[in-house]
Motif scaffolding. Sequence first.
Motif, mmCIF file in Angstrom:
data_model
loop_
_atom_site.group_PDB
_atom_site.id
_atom_site.type_symbol
_atom_site.label_atom_id
_atom_site.label_comp_id
_atom_site.label_asym_id
_atom_site.label_seq_id
_atom_site.Cartn_x
_atom_site.Cartn_y
_atom_site.Cartn_z
ATOM 1 N N GLU A 73 -17.430 21.124 33.218
ATOM 2 C CA GLU A 73 -17.983 22.358 32.479
ATOM 3 C C GLU A 73 -17.817 22.116 30.876
ATOM 4 O OE1 GLU A 73 -14.144 25.255 32.830
ATOM 5 O OE2 GLU A 73 -15.013 24.654 34.536
ATOM 6 N N ALA A 74 -17.558 21.230 30.244
ATOM 7 C CA ALA A 74 -17.579 21.149 28.875
ATOM 8 C C ALA A 74 -18.749 20.031 28.333
ATOM 9 C CB ALA A 74 -16.228 20.400 28.441
ATOM 10 N N LYS A 76 -34.425 19.497 27.066
ATOM 11 C CA LYS A 76 -34.335 21.072 26.913
ATOM 12 C C LYS A 76 -32.950 21.834 27.065
ATOM 13 C CE LYS A 76 -39.252 21.846 28.678
ATOM 14 N NZ LYS A 76 -40.128 22.517 29.239
ATOM 15 N N LEU A 77 -32.067 21.084 27.661
ATOM 16 C CA LEU A 77 -30.630 21.735 27.605
ATOM 17 C C LEU A 77 -30.015 21.248 26.496
ATOM 18 C CD1 LEU A 77 -28.467 23.028 29.583
ATOM 19 C CD2 LEU A 77 -27.740 20.717 30.134
ATOM 20 N N PRO A 78 -29.655 22.166 25.487
ATOM 21 C CA PRO A 78 -28.963 22.027 24.222
ATOM 22 C C PRO A 78 -27.838 21.510 24.486
ATOM 23 C CG PRO A 78 -29.263 24.317 24.620
ATOM 24 C CD PRO A 78 -29.975 23.717 25.768
ATOM 25 N N GLY A 79 -26.996 22.033 25.331
ATOM 26 C CA GLY A 79 -25.660 21.639 25.428
ATOM 27 C C GLY A 79 -25.000 21.475 26.739
ATOM 28 N N LYS A 80 -24.045 22.059 26.998
ATOM 29 C CA LYS A 80 -23.425 21.711 28.571
ATOM 30 C C LYS A 80 -23.883 22.419 29.651
ATOM 31 C CE LYS A 80 -19.675 24.279 26.324
ATOM 32 N NZ LYS A 80 -18.243 24.370 25.904
ATOM 33 N N ARG A 101 -21.703 27.734 21.963
ATOM 34 C CA ARG A 101 -22.255 27.668 20.532
ATOM 35 C C ARG A 101 -21.206 27.112 19.828
ATOM 36 N NH1 ARG A 101 -26.726 32.306 19.161
ATOM 37 N NH2 ARG A 101 -28.274 31.482 20.645
ATOM 38 N N GLY A 102 -20.202 26.479 20.440
ATOM 39 C CA GLY A 102 -18.982 25.825 19.815
ATOM 40 C C GLY A 102 -17.701 26.073 20.638
ATOM 41 N N PRO A 103 -16.709 25.258 20.184
ATOM 42 C CA PRO A 103 -15.550 25.184 21.128
ATOM 43 C C PRO A 103 -14.845 26.798 20.793
ATOM 44 C CG PRO A 103 -15.497 23.095 19.850
ATOM 45 C CD PRO A 103 -16.742 24.080 19.462
ATOM 46 N N PHE A 104 -14.424 27.239 21.879
ATOM 47 C CA PHE A 104 -13.818 28.567 21.979
ATOM 48 C C PHE A 104 -14.414 29.771 21.311
ATOM 49 C CE2 PHE A 104 -10.670 24.955 21.170
ATOM 50 C CZ PHE A 104 -10.253 25.054 22.623
ATOM 51 N N THR A 105 -15.678 29.800 21.557
ATOM 52 C CA THR A 105 -16.528 30.821 21.124
ATOM 53 C C THR A 105 -16.633 31.831 22.132
ATOM 54 O OG1 THR A 105 -18.561 29.758 21.467
ATOM 55 C CG2 THR A 105 -17.742 29.574 19.348
ATOM 56 N N CYS A 106 -17.160 33.144 21.948
ATOM 57 C CA CYS A 106 -17.723 33.891 22.790
ATOM 58 C C CYS A 106 -19.033 33.925 23.814
ATOM 59 C CB CYS A 106 -17.625 35.320 22.387
ATOM 60 S SG CYS A 106 -16.045 35.889 21.585
ATOM 61 N N ASP A 107 -19.810 32.789 23.247
ATOM 62 C CA ASP A 107 -20.944 32.415 23.752
ATOM 63 C C ASP A 107 -21.371 31.923 24.915
ATOM 64 O OD1 ASP A 107 -22.708 32.949 20.913
ATOM 65 O OD2 ASP A 107 -21.103 31.479 20.516
ATOM 66 N N THR A 122 -7.676 32.983 28.037
ATOM 67 C CA THR A 122 -8.417 32.834 26.759
ATOM 68 C C THR A 122 -8.412 31.579 26.023
ATOM 69 O OG1 THR A 122 -6.690 33.483 25.361
ATOM 70 C CG2 THR A 122 -7.910 35.011 26.439
ATOM 71 N N GLY A 123 -9.473 31.312 25.516
ATOM 72 C CA GLY A 123 -9.652 30.055 24.328
ATOM 73 C C GLY A 123 -9.348 30.434 22.856
#
Length: 473
Positions: A136-137, A159-163, A185-191, A235-236
């Motif tokens: 998942e990362a 087209k897949l920007p990340g994970k 949108r970055g480690p341990f964010t709410c996105d 939580t992260g």
Amino acid sequence: MALPFPIDEPFLTGYYAPIHMECDAPNLPITGEVPKALRGTLYRNGPNPQFAPRGPYHWFSGDGMLHAFHFDEGRVSYRNRWVRTPKWIMESANGEGMSGSLTHRHLTDPALLELNSTTANTNVIWHGNRLLALEEAHAPFEVDPFSLEPRGYHHFEGKLPGKMTAHPKCDPLTGELVFFAYAARGPFTCDLMLHVADREGRLQRSLHLAAPFPSMVHDFVVTRTHIIFPIFPLTGSMERAQSGRPPYAWEPDKGTHIGILPRNGTAADVRWFVGDPCFVFHAMNAFDDGEHIVCDMMKYDVPPLFPRPDGTPVGNESPQAQLVRWTFDLTGNTTSFSERLMDSRSGEFPRLDERFAMSRYRHGYFNSAPVTEGVKGHDARGGLAHIDLTTGRTAEWLPGIGDYCSEPIFVERHADAPEGDGWLLSVVWRGSENRSDLAVFDATDIAAGPIALAHLSHRVPAGFHGNWRNALS
């Protein structure tokens, strides 16, 4: 020089201990009779570290190893390969482990951190004519469906920007693949990022959402009309990660938040429901019931394998999950939801007849033991359970003491077979012999025991998830 694996890590010994070889077995010995109609390949994935880690080990951190069981005309062949990710290749060239575990990333070599490699160790799916190993990362990692050789990251034509989650949902009616990423949108964010690909694997839609707080979102569920995002208080925290404390930790005061989004909706359409703190690694299914959404989940009161923010355990005993049904009323003004216990036994790795995913269904299957039961070795066992969700009746098969079943995978008898008419496949570790069998059950009568066993001469380590690919697909 490769260092010996520590002998005091429970997830590096017994059922969980890594194997150090790749092999091919073209014609496994069979007890019983494998149905000739069972034609295709069972793929399984799980952590199998190539080298001993730096510092304490976390089960979720091992290198992915794929195990492929191919069925044809009553015969079964076997092949296993490490997923040759960038991490695996760098450590192989180095000749020893370079990584700290999920909870001790600060011990990882800076060169490996910069590589930001997947471990590809959690799930494996067939979609859009690609076999994808998932965690998942990171983005999916494609492998050849026959040789299991690497083909590299798959970014959906850029087209897949990340994970991507390790638990995408395939719509059995449209062939669409619905999936998401957390901390998108970055480690341990709410996105959160929601994505939908068509049956050919072409990315059609992406949508950004915000969760109430940074959380580990391992799984989610989808119905014919809605997508359900469960946000639990595991939580992260970047601050914890940078200070050497647990990056993911249990903070029950934050409660449970369930976001429900229409499948064609926008971020503004998400409706949040709130409940008591709990945790779910895996969902069985979800479906629409008039103006209600029904979700069947393997619920823990507290999460296993993760501590409190200060690093202390969440309890003295290993947490256990039970199958519950959550019902959400979309017409009311309340933010609460109801819960009903569906089965009282401890369980994990729930599955179903995937032809009925996202719809009302009747038959569910799961491991009838806690996910960590294997650490007890020869003092316990882990079987399989079948639940009829209409009648409430259950059936169970238990192997001998010291033996443990992997996640059950359902295969339909034929494309038009009624729900639940088919076979259940599970890899069974024989603890006293330190090797594994692939067991084939009649899914309508699992209590009768396996109708066939394909015998391996080695152990398949405790893994996570797998899926079936029909021979004609």
